[in-house]
Design an enzyme around this catalytic site. Sequence first.
Site, PDB file in Angstrom:
ATOM      1  N   TYR A 135       0.720  -1.215   0.062  1.00  0.00           N
ATOM      2  CA  TYR A 135       0.043  -0.006   0.172  1.00  0.00           C
ATOM      3  C   TYR A 135       0.920   1.261   0.130  1.00  0.00           C
ATOM      4  CZ  TYR A 135      -4.132  -3.032   1.099  1.00  0.00           C
ATOM      5  OH  TYR A 135      -5.086  -4.007   0.981  1.00  0.00           O
ATOM      6  N   ASP A 222      -3.501 -17.897   1.828  1.00  0.00           N
ATOM      7  CA  ASP A 222      -4.885 -18.719   1.142  1.00  0.00           C
ATOM      8  C   ASP A 222      -5.489 -19.563   2.250  1.00  0.00           C
ATOM      9  OD1 ASP A 222      -2.211 -20.015   0.933  1.00  0.00           O
ATOM     10  OD2 ASP A 222      -2.548 -20.463  -1.138  1.00  0.00           O
ATOM     11  N   ASP A 250     -11.337  -8.112   7.569  1.00  0.00           N
ATOM     12  CA  ASP A 250     -12.677  -7.998   6.985  1.00  0.00           C
ATOM     13  C   ASP A 250     -13.323  -9.291   7.071  1.00  0.00           C
ATOM     14  OD1 ASP A 250     -12.654  -5.229   6.761  1.00  0.00           O
ATOM     15  OD2 ASP A 250     -13.612  -5.183   4.960  1.00  0.00           O
TER      16      ASP A 250
END
Length: 362
Positions: A135, A222, A250
């Site tokens: 980011y 994953d 989230d």
Amino acid sequence: MKIAVLAGDGIGPEITAEAVKVLQALDLKFEMERAPVGGCAYDAHGHPLPEATLKLAKQADAVLFGAVGDWKYDKLDRPLRPEQALLGLRKNLGLFANFRPAICYEELVGASSLKPELIAGLDILIIRELTGDIYFGQPRGRRSAPDGHFPGSEEAFDTMRYSRPEIERIAHVAFQAARKRSKRVTSVDKANVLETSQLWKDVVSEIAAQYPDVALDHMYVDNAAMQLVKEPKRFDVVVTGNMFGDILSDEAAMLTGSIGMLPSASLNERKQGLYEPSHGSAPDIAGKGVANPLATILSAAMMLRFSLEQPEAADRIESAVKDVLASGLRTADIHSEGTKRVGTREMGDAVVASLTKKTTKG
Ligand code: NAD
């Protein structure tokens, strides 16, 4: 104890008002100062994070943040959009450690999309590194591809990078948090593919040697995404990088049913922190008095625990929230048959009443 109250946009002012009310009901002295942030700050001052707001946040021991954003600002240049205020605060205050607990309250087990037996009693703490990774990594941009499968075509690129000190400090945060819980840390990476992840894994393992009382295991991202829905209770503290943490936190949040229940804390090395609900400004319900204020109230409890060194007061707020849920009061987002539907203000009042009752009882 100085608190900067940045309520922001949408439901921000409504939910923050309830958290302030709860803080004021404690027998503690706070100095609280308000400042505009996000879209309302842009409207009033031409910038989502005005100088005076940033100055106040820097001077405060903690920031209580509501939410920012509204669809009407979507056409503004990116640096002027409300969400940039949050990025600016994280960067300027050096808030590198993001704590996102995902707790499933007994009374809300039915609100989850998973089977009750999978999530009853769930209590995970996701610790996400917040100021590094892809980011923020440079270089990034768009250009004509110099090589690759389609040389000369338009391409975009970002850079994933982590330095040893960045990983060391977040690893310490995770091990120290685990010591106060069940002494287990799962470090999540993608070390089978990524160099940054291999460094992450090596450094976390090295730091683990300083915490022999804490058990560490490693998991690829994953698999972690899969295990979170298959067997979420196998996790206790999860530590991971910025992007993996963004996605997994989230996912973990939604296990618990409602985003209106989930607090968060972002801390720097001096334990100065920004405390906010995990949800956004919910423009669809703003001004209607129906938003759930509990995530913000629980964020205020985290603030007392992490930045203001008032753990007993934090416990009291959390226990008052549990009592209110047990009494059957629910805002619309967590309402189900057989419970009593209340608005934002009534929910805040009920938490205050529970706190006050307990104080009177001694
Ligand atoms: P959102 O979290 O605001 O809303 C998603 C859904 O959840 C909506 O239906 C909303 O009504 C509901 N909801 C959210 N909080 C609730 C609460 N406390 N009580 C009851 N229901 C609640 O996400 P979105 O709709 O994707 O984004 C809306 C705006 O918020 C956008 O401008 C976005 O950029 C911004 N946003 C801000 C933050 C932040 O300030 N930290 C985080 C995420 C999104």
